[in-house]
Design a protein around this motif. Structure first.
Motif, mmCIF file in Angstrom:
data_model
loop_
_atom_site.group_PDB
_atom_site.id
_atom_site.type_symbol
_atom_site.label_atom_id
_atom_site.label_comp_id
_atom_site.label_asym_id
_atom_site.label_seq_id
_atom_site.Cartn_x
_atom_site.Cartn_y
_atom_site.Cartn_z
ATOM 1 N N TRP A 108 0.827 -1.194 0.000
ATOM 2 C CA TRP A 108 0.000 0.000 0.000
ATOM 3 C C TRP A 108 0.867 1.251 0.000
ATOM 4 O O TRP A 108 2.015 1.223 0.413
ATOM 5 N N ARG A 109 0.278 2.326 -0.461
ATOM 6 C CA ARG A 109 0.912 3.647 -0.492
ATOM 7 C C ARG A 109 -0.187 4.696 -0.549
ATOM 8 O O ARG A 109 -1.369 4.359 -0.678
ATOM 9 N N CYS A 110 0.197 5.949 -0.460
ATOM 10 C CA CYS A 110 -0.780 7.021 -0.589
ATOM 11 C C CYS A 110 -1.165 7.225 -2.061
ATOM 12 O O CYS A 110 -0.396 6.906 -2.970
ATOM 13 N N PHE A 111 -2.350 7.736 -2.263
ATOM 14 C CA PHE A 111 -2.877 8.036 -3.592
ATOM 15 C C PHE A 111 -1.938 8.981 -4.330
ATOM 16 O O PHE A 111 -1.411 9.932 -3.765
ATOM 17 N N ARG A 112 -1.756 8.710 -5.639
ATOM 18 C CA ARG A 112 -0.913 9.553 -6.480
ATOM 19 C C ARG A 112 -1.683 9.999 -7.721
ATOM 20 O O ARG A 112 -2.630 9.323 -8.138
ATOM 21 N N PRO A 113 -1.267 11.109 -8.339
ATOM 22 C CA PRO A 113 -1.845 11.465 -9.642
ATOM 23 C C PRO A 113 -1.684 10.298 -10.609
ATOM 24 O O PRO A 113 -0.621 9.677 -10.672
ATOM 25 N N GLY A 114 -2.735 10.006 -11.340
ATOM 26 C CA GLY A 114 -2.738 8.849 -12.230
ATOM 27 C C GLY A 114 -3.507 7.675 -11.666
ATOM 28 O O GLY A 114 -3.814 6.723 -12.401
ATOM 29 N N ASP A 115 -3.847 7.718 -10.354
ATOM 30 C CA ASP A 115 -4.622 6.645 -9.721
ATOM 31 C C ASP A 115 -6.131 6.820 -9.918
ATOM 32 O O ASP A 115 -6.907 5.941 -9.519
ATOM 33 N N GLU A 116 -6.553 7.927 -10.508
ATOM 34 C CA GLU A 116 -7.969 8.272 -10.526
ATOM 35 C C GLU A 116 -8.840 7.209 -11.195
ATOM 36 O O GLU A 116 -9.870 6.798 -10.648
ATOM 37 N N ARG A 117 -8.469 6.776 -12.371
ATOM 38 C CA ARG A 117 -9.307 5.824 -13.114
ATOM 39 C C ARG A 117 -9.358 4.470 -12.423
ATOM 40 O O ARG A 117 -10.408 3.815 -12.383
ATOM 41 N N ALA A 118 -8.228 4.030 -11.875
ATOM 42 C CA ALA A 118 -8.220 2.749 -11.163
ATOM 43 C C ALA A 118 -9.091 2.817 -9.917
ATOM 44 O O ALA A 118 -9.824 1.870 -9.599
ATOM 45 N N ALA A 119 -9.029 3.953 -9.208
ATOM 46 C CA ALA A 119 -9.860 4.106 -8.015
ATOM 47 C C ALA A 119 -11.335 4.160 -8.391
ATOM 48 O O ALA A 119 -12.192 3.610 -7.678
ATOM 49 N N TYR A 120 -11.643 4.811 -9.496
ATOM 50 C CA TYR A 120 -13.032 4.856 -9.971
ATOM 51 C C TYR A 120 -13.546 3.455 -10.268
ATOM 52 O O TYR A 120 -14.624 3.067 -9.799
ATOM 53 N N ARG A 121 -12.779 2.676 -11.034
ATOM 54 C CA ARG A 121 -13.227 1.315 -11.379
ATOM 55 C C ARG A 121 -13.381 0.461 -10.123
ATOM 56 O O ARG A 121 -14.362 -0.288 -9.981
ATOM 57 N N LEU A 122 -12.431 0.573 -9.213
ATOM 58 C CA LEU A 122 -12.485 -0.229 -7.990
ATOM 59 C C LEU A 122 -13.715 0.112 -7.161
ATOM 60 O O LEU A 122 -14.468 -0.784 -6.746
ATOM 61 N N THR A 123 -13.951 1.394 -6.912
ATOM 62 C CA THR A 123 -15.060 1.769 -6.032
ATOM 63 C C THR A 123 -16.406 1.507 -6.696
ATOM 64 O O THR A 123 -17.334 1.026 -6.043
ATOM 65 N N GLU A 124 -16.521 1.781 -7.987
ATOM 66 C CA GLU A 124 -17.797 1.531 -8.658
ATOM 67 C C GLU A 124 -18.074 0.039 -8.804
ATOM 68 O O GLU A 124 -19.228 -0.397 -8.696
ATOM 69 N N ASP A 125 -17.036 -0.774 -9.042
ATOM 70 C CA ASP A 125 -17.234 -2.228 -9.076
ATOM 71 C C ASP A 125 -17.746 -2.716 -7.723
ATOM 72 O O ASP A 125 -18.656 -3.552 -7.646
ATOM 73 N N ALA A 126 -17.152 -2.182 -6.640
ATOM 74 C CA ALA A 126 -17.574 -2.590 -5.298
ATOM 75 C C ALA A 126 -18.993 -2.118 -5.005
ATOM 76 O O ALA A 126 -19.806 -2.862 -4.435
ATOM 77 N N PHE A 127 -19.325 -0.896 -5.419
ATOM 78 C CA PHE A 127 -20.638 -0.341 -5.123
ATOM 79 C C PHE A 127 -21.725 -0.900 -6.037
ATOM 80 O O PHE A 127 -22.906 -0.747 -5.752
ATOM 81 N N ASP A 128 -21.325 -1.552 -7.156
ATOM 82 C CA ASP A 128 -22.319 -2.170 -8.045
ATOM 83 C C ASP A 128 -23.189 -3.184 -7.320
ATOM 84 O O ASP A 128 -24.302 -3.479 -7.756
ATOM 85 N N GLU A 129 -22.689 -3.726 -6.206
ATOM 86 C CA GLU A 129 -23.420 -4.755 -5.479
ATOM 87 C C GLU A 129 -24.678 -4.210 -4.825
ATOM 88 O O GLU A 129 -25.583 -4.977 -4.497
ATOM 89 N N TRP A 130 -24.737 -2.892 -4.609
ATOM 90 C CA TRP A 130 -25.911 -2.341 -3.926
ATOM 91 C C TRP A 130 -26.489 -1.094 -4.576
ATOM 92 O O TRP A 130 -27.672 -0.815 -4.434
ATOM 93 N N GLN A 131 -25.669 -0.311 -5.300
ATOM 94 C CA GLN A 131 -26.227 0.917 -5.844
ATOM 95 C C GLN A 131 -27.058 0.629 -7.094
ATOM 96 O O GLN A 131 -26.807 -0.324 -7.824
ATOM 97 N N LYS A 132 -28.068 1.451 -7.292
ATOM 98 C CA LYS A 132 -29.025 1.232 -8.374
ATOM 99 C C LYS A 132 -28.467 1.621 -9.735
ATOM 100 O O LYS A 132 -28.935 1.142 -10.758
ATOM 101 N N ARG A 133 -27.473 2.485 -9.754
ATOM 102 C CA ARG A 133 -26.969 3.008 -11.016
ATOM 103 C C ARG A 133 -25.476 3.245 -10.904
ATOM 104 O O ARG A 133 -24.999 3.852 -9.957
ATOM 105 N N ARG A 134 -24.735 2.746 -11.881
ATOM 106 C CA ARG A 134 -23.296 2.973 -11.904
ATOM 107 C C ARG A 134 -23.012 4.408 -12.351
ATOM 108 O O ARG A 134 -23.543 4.875 -13.352
ATOM 109 N N LEU A 135 -22.184 5.113 -11.612
ATOM 110 C CA LEU A 135 -21.852 6.482 -11.950
ATOM 111 C C LEU A 135 -20.881 6.523 -13.118
ATOM 112 O O LEU A 135 -20.022 5.655 -13.260
#
Length: 312
Positions: free
Chosen positions: A166-193
């Motif tokens: 692990w490390r702290c967030f860096r510029p360039g991590d944005e898209r990976a963080a988006y995919r990770l969080t939205e994949d995780a939230f797909d289990e309960w949220q009604k609409r993918r952002l």
């Protein structure tokens, strides 16, 4: 422009659509409401600005501001995508029918936008708002909790599981963080952002704090993230998002990343850290195991605008 003929406000009030330039005045209104209800404001100015620039939102038709005879902002309505809404009335202007008229307006706008179900989040302590929503046919379908943890002593960060770094967030991590969080939230949220909508309320916020946002990897794949905000003028840290990839859960990654974020806030002089979670994530027990407790609650209320049930 929005259809302004339907609101029924007292003759002394005027109304118009909002612009991005109104963000500060809207924040002052929201802060006044939160100060009366909670003792202190909680919503940051950059969140209001983000709400006015969301993809798919047109302030000219999706917002309504109500001003008093002196030009002060007395209330506002906001609708996004025909699904989500917000109504706020300044404490000095309550009891005059503004809340009901604004609620009528957001429902009319949601229907016009093709919405089938409209939702609004209200604090459990706001009895007037809860009573109004229930009287209009809204029912709670999601419970939310604001959790907190005291940081009097420096948190201990457990070592990573085998194969995880692990490390702290860096510029360039944005898209990976988006995919990770939205994949995780797909289990309960009604609409993918979309990425643009997600980013408005995370990495594009002025308060987003990479130094308090640890991310975990297996090789080059991001498998966990805690995205945090550094809000000025408070002694509290705030965690905005927590996510671990499904195939790496129950390995202690979330606990490790949370403790790393808590430690970073502690070293910055923060003595409390908070985050919101809700009943559909199933994460309340995780946060309680790391020592967090419930400060207060709220609920998301829904109303079917057509033939759809409130939770549908």
């Amino acid at each position: 422009m929005a259809d302004l003929s339907s609101p029924s406000f007292p003759a002394s009030y005027q109304w118009r659509a909002a612009t991005v330039g109104d963000a500060r005045a809207i924040h002052d209104l929201v802060a006044a409401c939160e100060r009366e209800l909670l003792g202190d404001p909680e919503t940051e100015p950059d969140r209001i600005a983000a709400d006015l620039t969301l993809p798919g939102l047109d302030p000219a038709v999706d917002t309504l501001l109500v001003h008093d005879a002196d030009g002060g902002l007395a209330g506002r309505g906001w609708v996004h995508g025909g699904r989500r809404s917000a109504v706020d009335v300044h404490p000095d202007h309550r009891g005059k029918g503004l809340g009901g008229a604004l609620l009528d307006w957001v429902e009319a706008r949601a229907r016009q936008a093709g919405g089938e179900r409209l939702s609004q989040t209200v604090s459990d302590g706001d009895r007037a708002a809860v009573g109004l929503l229930r009287a209009r046919g809204y029912e709670p379908f999601v419970t939310q909790w604001l959790l907190e943890i005291g940081l009097s002593a420096e948190p201990v960060v457990p070592g990573p599981p085998p194969g995880v770094t692990w490390r702290c967030f860096r510029p360039g991590d944005e898209r990976a963080a988006y995919r990770l969080t939205e994949d995780a939230f797909d289990e309960w949220q009604k609409r993918r952002l979309s990425y643009e909508e997600w980013a408005r309320h995370t990495v594009e916020l002025d308060t987003f704090a990479p130094e308090f946002s640890p991310v975990a990897f297996v090789g080059e794949q991001m498998v966990g993230a805690v995205l945090s905000l550094n809000v000025p003028g408070t002694d509290e840290g705030y965690v905005e998002r927590v996510a671990v990839r499904k195939d790496h859960r129950n390995r202690g990654i979330a606990r490790m990343l949370l403790q790393a974020s808590f430690r970073a806030f502690h070293r910055e002089g923060r003595r409390t850290c908070t985050l919101w979670t809700h009943s559909e994530t199933g994460a309340l027990s995780l946060y309680q195991r790391v020592g967090m407790t419930v400060r207060r609650g709220s609920a998301v209320y829904g109303k079917a605008l057509g033939g759809v049930t409130p939770g549908g």
